[in-house]
Design a protein around this motif. Structure first.
Motif, short mmCIF file in Angstrom:
data_model
loop_
_atom_site.label_atom_id
_atom_site.label_comp_id
_atom_site.label_asym_id
_atom_site.label_seq_id
_atom_site.Cartn_x
_atom_site.Cartn_y
_atom_site.Cartn_z
N UNK A 1 -18.54 9.23 20.17
CA UNK A 1 -17.63 8.07 20.29
C UNK A 1 -18.35 6.95 19.42
N UNK A 2 -19.69 6.77 19.53
CA UNK A 2 -20.30 5.75 18.48
C UNK A 2 -20.11 6.21 17.15
N UNK A 3 -20.06 7.46 16.80
CA UNK A 3 -19.84 7.60 15.44
C UNK A 3 -18.26 7.54 14.99
N UNK A 4 -17.37 7.73 15.82
CA UNK A 4 -15.96 7.43 15.85
C UNK A 4 -15.84 6.02 15.23
N UNK A 5 -16.48 5.30 16.13
CA UNK A 5 -16.20 3.75 15.97
C UNK A 5 -17.02 3.25 14.58
N UNK A 6 -18.00 3.87 14.39
CA UNK A 6 -18.49 3.42 12.88
C UNK A 6 -17.60 4.00 11.87
N UNK A 7 -17.04 5.29 11.97
CA UNK A 7 -16.28 5.70 11.13
C UNK A 7 -15.04 5.17 10.65
N UNK A 8 -14.25 4.83 12.12
CA UNK A 8 -12.81 4.57 12.21
C UNK A 8 -12.59 3.12 12.50
N UNK A 9 -13.30 2.32 12.94
CA UNK A 9 -13.09 1.11 13.47
C UNK A 9 -12.87 0.06 12.21
#
Ligand SMILES: NC(=O)c1ccc[n+]([C@@H]2O[C@H](COP(=O)([O-])OP(=O)(O)OC[C@H]3O[C@@H](n4cnc5c(N)ncnc54)[C@H](OP(=O)(O)O)[C@@H]3O)[C@@H](O)[C@H]2O)c1
Length: 419
Positions: free
Chosen positions: A191-199
Motif C-alpha cells: 500500500x505504501x509503495x502504491x501511494x509513492x508510485x501512484x499518488x
C-alpha cells in the motif's frame, strides 16, 4: 439478492484474509452460502484444515486479479464481496466496476486515498443508480473512527439538539501479553509503495481528497490539515504523535461521511483530528515523549517528500525495499491476540457542549481486529435490513452500514460507550 453465494472472501490466504476466514468460519450463520477465493487453490484448501468440527465451511474458487474473466465470474456469483487482496490501486478498478455492473455489494480495507478519489469520481453515481454499496477503508482504519464520530454527532444532535463543531480521537495500542512482534505485513508495504508510485494528486497531504470539487475543498483542507506533531495532550494526560500506521486516512473518510450526510448534525466548519499515545513503544514517560517526537519527524518528512518533486519519493521507496518485506510476510499469528487498542473521543458542539466516548477493541488493530471488522461488514451487507441512515454509492463505512452496525462492531470485539 440471491446469487449462488451470499458472501465471497477474496484474498483469504493473506494475513488479514486468514483471520477473516477463521472469523467467518466460526461466527457466520450456519446456513450462510459462502465462498473463499484466491489465486492458489492449494493455499485455499489448506485453509480449510485450520478449522475443526462442524462449522459451516465455504466453497473454494480460483480467481486471480490479473485475470479479469476469473474476477468477473467471481463477482457475478456473489451478493457481497469482501476484498482483502490489497493493495488496491493496481487491479482494484476492474473489481469495483464489475461489482457495480453485477449488483454486488463490496467492502475492502484499502488506504490508497488517491485511488479511492478516482473511484468516487468515476463510479459513485453509477453505484447509486445500481443501488450498490462500495465501501473502502472498512478495517481498523477507518471504520471504528468513522462510526464513533457518527455516533457522537448523532448523540449531540438527538439528545442535546446541538451541532458538532469538532471531534478529536486519541488512540492507544496496548500490549496484553508477553509476545512481541511489531512487524508490518507485505500488503501494508505494498500500500505504501502504491501511494509513492501512484499518488499524483498529493492525496497524502490533502484531507479534502475524498470530496467533490464543488464543496469549498480549499477551506476544508486548510481547517483539517494534519500537523504531524508530537505534544503532551492534557485530555489523555500522555504524549501523543501522529496516528499509526496511516495518519492521512481517517480524516478524509470522516469528512466524506459529513459531506454524504449533507452536513446534517455537523457544523459547516466541522473539524476532525486524531493522534496516538506511545505506551506501546515505551513504558517510561520520557521514552513515550521521544517516541512521539520520532513518529512526528518521520511522518512530517514523509509528507514533505510526498508533496515535493517525484524524485524524492525514491528515497522512501529505497528504504521500504531495503526492509525486504514480501507479500505474505508480517507479524506472527500467535502475537496478534496480544495487542488491544482503545479510541478516546472528545467532541465539542457549536454551543460549547462537550461529549466524550470510548471504544475498547480486542486484537491487533491492523491484522486481527481489521479482519473481524471487515468480516462483520460483509455479513451486514448481505444479512441486515437497509435502513434510512444508509446510502448507496462509493461510500464511507458509517454511511454504507449505518449506526446499527455498532452491534456487529461489538461482535467483532470493538465496544463503544459514552461517558
Ligand atoms: N485499513 C486497515 O486498517 C488495514 C489493516 C491491515 C491491512 N490493510 C491493507 O489490507 C491489504 C492486505 O494486507 P495483508 O496484510 O492481509 O496482505 P498479505 O498478507 O500480503 O495478503 C495479500 C493477499 O492478496 C492476495 N493476492 C495477491 N495478489 C493477488 C492476485 N493477483 N490475485 C488474487 N489474490 C492476490 C494474496 O494471495 P497469495 O496468498 O496467493 O499471495 C493474499 O491472499 C493491504 O492493502 C493492506 O494495506 C489495511
Amino acid at each position: 439478492m440471491s446469487k449462488r453465494f451470499q458472501v465471497t472472501l477474496l484474498g483469504a490466504t493473506g494475513i488479514t484474509g486468514r483471520n477473516a476466514f477463521d472469523y467467518l468460519a466460526k461466527h457466520a450463520p450456519t446456513d450462510l452460502r459462502w465462498n473463499i477465493a484466491g489465486r492458489s487453490k492449494e493455499k485455499l484448501k489448506m485453509l480449510l484444515d485450520r478449522v475443526e468440527g462442524a462449522w459451516n465451511l465455504p466453497e473454494i474458487t480460483s480467481a486471480d486479479l490479473s485475470n479479469q474473466d476469473s474476477i468477473e465470474d467471481l463477482v457475478k456469483k456473489t451478493d457481497v464481496l469482501i476484498h482483502l487482496a490489497g493493495p488496491y490501486a493496481q487491479h482494484g478498478e476492474f473489481v469495483i466496476a464489475k461489482c457495480i455492473e453485477h449488483k454486488t455489494d463490496y467492502v475492502d480495507i484499502g488506504g490508497e486515498t488517491f485511488f479511492i478519489r478516482d473511484m468516487i469520481l468515476k463510479y459513485h453515481e453509477a453505484a447509486k443508480r445500481q443501488s450498490v454499496r462500495i465501501i473502502p477503508t472498512a478495517g481498523y482504519e477507518s471504520l471504528p473512527f468513522d462510526m464513533l464520530t457518527m455516533l457522537a454527532v448523532n448523540k449531540l444532535n438527538q439528545e442535546y439538539q446541538e451541532t458538532c463543531a469538532s471531534v478529536k480521537i486519541v488512540t492507544s495500542f496496548l500490549r496484553s501479553g508477553s509476545i512481541r512482534d511489531n512487524r508490518i505485513s507485505g500488503g501494508s508495504i505494498g500500500t505504501m509503495r502504491n501511494i509513492l508510485d501512484g499518488d499524483k494528486i498529493d492525496a497524502f497531504n490533502d484531507m479534502s481528497c475524498l470530496l467533490p470539487n464543488d464543496c469549498n475543498r480549499r477551506a476544508i483542507r486548510r481547517r483539517n490539515k494534519v500537523k504531524y506533531e508530537s505534544k503532551y495532550d492534557q485530555d489523555v494526560r500522555a504524549y501523543t504523535g501522529p496516528l499509526q500506521p496511516a495518519p492521512f486516512l481517517n480524516v478524509p473518510v470522516i469528512l466524506r461521511s459529513a459531506y454524504l450526510r449533507n452536513n446534517f448534525g455537523y457544523s459547516k466548519k466541522f473539524k476532525y483530528s486524531d493522534s496516538m499515545t506511545m505506551e506501546f513503544y515505551s513504558s517510561s514517560e520520557n521514552g513515550q515523549r521521544k517516541a512521539a517526537q520520532k513518529s512526528a519527524i518521520i511522518n512530517k518528512l514523509t509528507s514533505i517528500i510526498l508533496g515535493g518533486p517525484k524524485i524524492f519519493r525514491s528515497l522512501i521507496t529505497g528504504r521500504l525495499d531495503a526492509m525486504g518485506i514480501k507479500p505474505g510476510d508480517g507479524p506472527s499469528e500467535e502475537s496478534l491476540p496480544f495487542v488491544d487498542y482503545t479510541l478516546k473521543l472528545f467532541a465539542v458542539s457549536e454551543g460549547g457542549s462537550k461529549l466524550t466516548a470510548k471504544a475498547n477493541a480486542k486484537g491487533h488493530p491492523g491484522y486481527l481486529s481489521t479482519a473481524k471488522i471487515a468480516a462483520e461488514a460483509g455479513l451486514a451487507l448481505c444479512l441486515d435490513e437497509i435502513l434510512d441512515d444508509q446510502q448507496y454509492g462509493i461510500v464511507t463505512p458509517s454511511i454504507g452500514l449505518g449506526a446499527g452496525f455498532v452491534n456487529r462492531l461489538e461482535q467483532a470485539g470493538v465496544n463503544i460507550s459514552f461517558d
